[in-house]
Design a protein around this motif. Structure first.
Motif, PDB file in Angstrom:
ATOM      1  N   GLU A  10       0.807  -1.219   0.000  1.00 25.40           N
ATOM      2  CA  GLU A  10       0.000   0.000   0.000  1.00 25.40           C
ATOM      3  C   GLU A  10       0.842   1.272   0.000  1.00 25.40           C
ATOM      4  O   GLU A  10       0.546   2.214  -0.739  1.00 25.40           O
ATOM      5  CB  GLU A  10      -0.933   0.007   1.206  1.00 25.40           C
ATOM      6  CG  GLU A  10      -2.118  -0.908   1.044  1.00 25.40           C
ATOM      7  CD  GLU A  10      -3.075  -0.816   2.215  1.00 25.40           C
ATOM      8  OE1 GLU A  10      -3.478   0.323   2.559  1.00 25.40           O
ATOM      9  OE2 GLU A  10      -3.397  -1.868   2.781  1.00 25.40           O
ATOM     10  N   SER A  13       2.596   1.807  -3.343  1.00 26.69           N
ATOM     11  CA  SER A  13       1.568   2.130  -4.342  1.00 26.69           C
ATOM     12  C   SER A  13       1.162   3.592  -4.233  1.00 26.69           C
ATOM     13  O   SER A  13       1.081   4.307  -5.237  1.00 26.69           O
ATOM     14  CB  SER A  13       0.328   1.248  -4.151  1.00 26.69           C
ATOM     15  OG  SER A  13       0.635  -0.093  -4.369  1.00 26.69           O
ATOM     16  N   LYS A  14       0.898   4.036  -3.024  1.00 20.53           N
ATOM     17  CA  LYS A  14       0.506   5.435  -2.819  1.00 20.53           C
ATOM     18  C   LYS A  14       1.615   6.380  -3.263  1.00 20.53           C
ATOM     19  O   LYS A  14       1.357   7.386  -3.934  1.00 20.53           O
ATOM     20  CB  LYS A  14       0.156   5.680  -1.359  1.00 20.53           C
ATOM     21  CG  LYS A  14      -0.281   7.111  -1.091  1.00 20.53           C
ATOM     22  CD  LYS A  14      -0.598   7.331   0.370  1.00 20.53           C
ATOM     23  CE  LYS A  14      -0.970   8.745   0.707  1.00 20.53           C
ATOM     24  NZ  LYS A  14      -0.637   9.805  -0.183  1.00 20.53           N
TER      25      LYS A  14
END
Length: 169
Positions: A10, A13-14
């Motif tokens: 996560e 990805s961000k």
């Protein structure tokens, strides 16, 4: 990487999407007259509207080799399916599968199907970008375009584009 890809967490990805939005000025839209990117690196746009199936297949066969030619020995790129699955990708290795079940208890059913994107944008934005965003292959599904940016990738693909007869915007 032991395989041709690994799924991003996560946080990573961000971070990459924040950079794409800021540095490539990504503006997703269904409006044909709105440019999806504002690139500072040299770029060209392939209009696939009138390309034959044979032209597209031959072009897509060239992409992994061109991406690989731009990489250093232990390098990799990002392969991103907008709002879906995100990967670190090594284009020197053959793509052996596009779908992979990921165990994750946060999802109903205990996981999700991570889909590795194609080089042809067939319904969503698919991006293959160098990790510092110096070059890449950006697919726009509604405009039926491929945006190729950065001198290394342009140099790697340019000889074949003309041979394949692609109209360049």
């Amino acid at each position: 990487m032991d395989t041709f890809y690994s799924i991003l967490g996560e946080e990573e990805s961000k971070q990459i999407w924040d950079r794409i939005n800021a540095e490539l000025r990504f503006q997703p839209s269904v409006r044909v007259n709105q440019l999806p990117f504002q690139l500072s690196a040299p770029y060209l746009v392939l209009d696939l509207t009138y390309a034959t199936q044979e032209q597209v297949e031959k072009l897509l066969a060239e992409v992994p080799g061109a991406l690989a030619a731009c990489l250093g020995e232990d390098d990799w790129i990002y392969a991103l399916d907008w709002h879906h699955s995100y990967f670190r990708y090594d284009p020197r290795l053959p793509i052996t599968e596009h779908s992979h079940w990921v165990e994750d208890e946060r999802y109903m059913g205990g996981g999700y199907d991570a889909y590795f994107p194609d080089f042809y944008p067939d319904g969503d934005y698919y991006f293959f970008v160098q990790r510092d965003l110096k070059w890449g292959w950006l697919g726009h599904p509604w405009r039926r375009e491929i945006w190729i940016f950065g001198a290394p990738l342009l140099h790697a693909l340019s000889p074949r584009l003309e041979e394949l007869g692609f109209p360049v915007k």
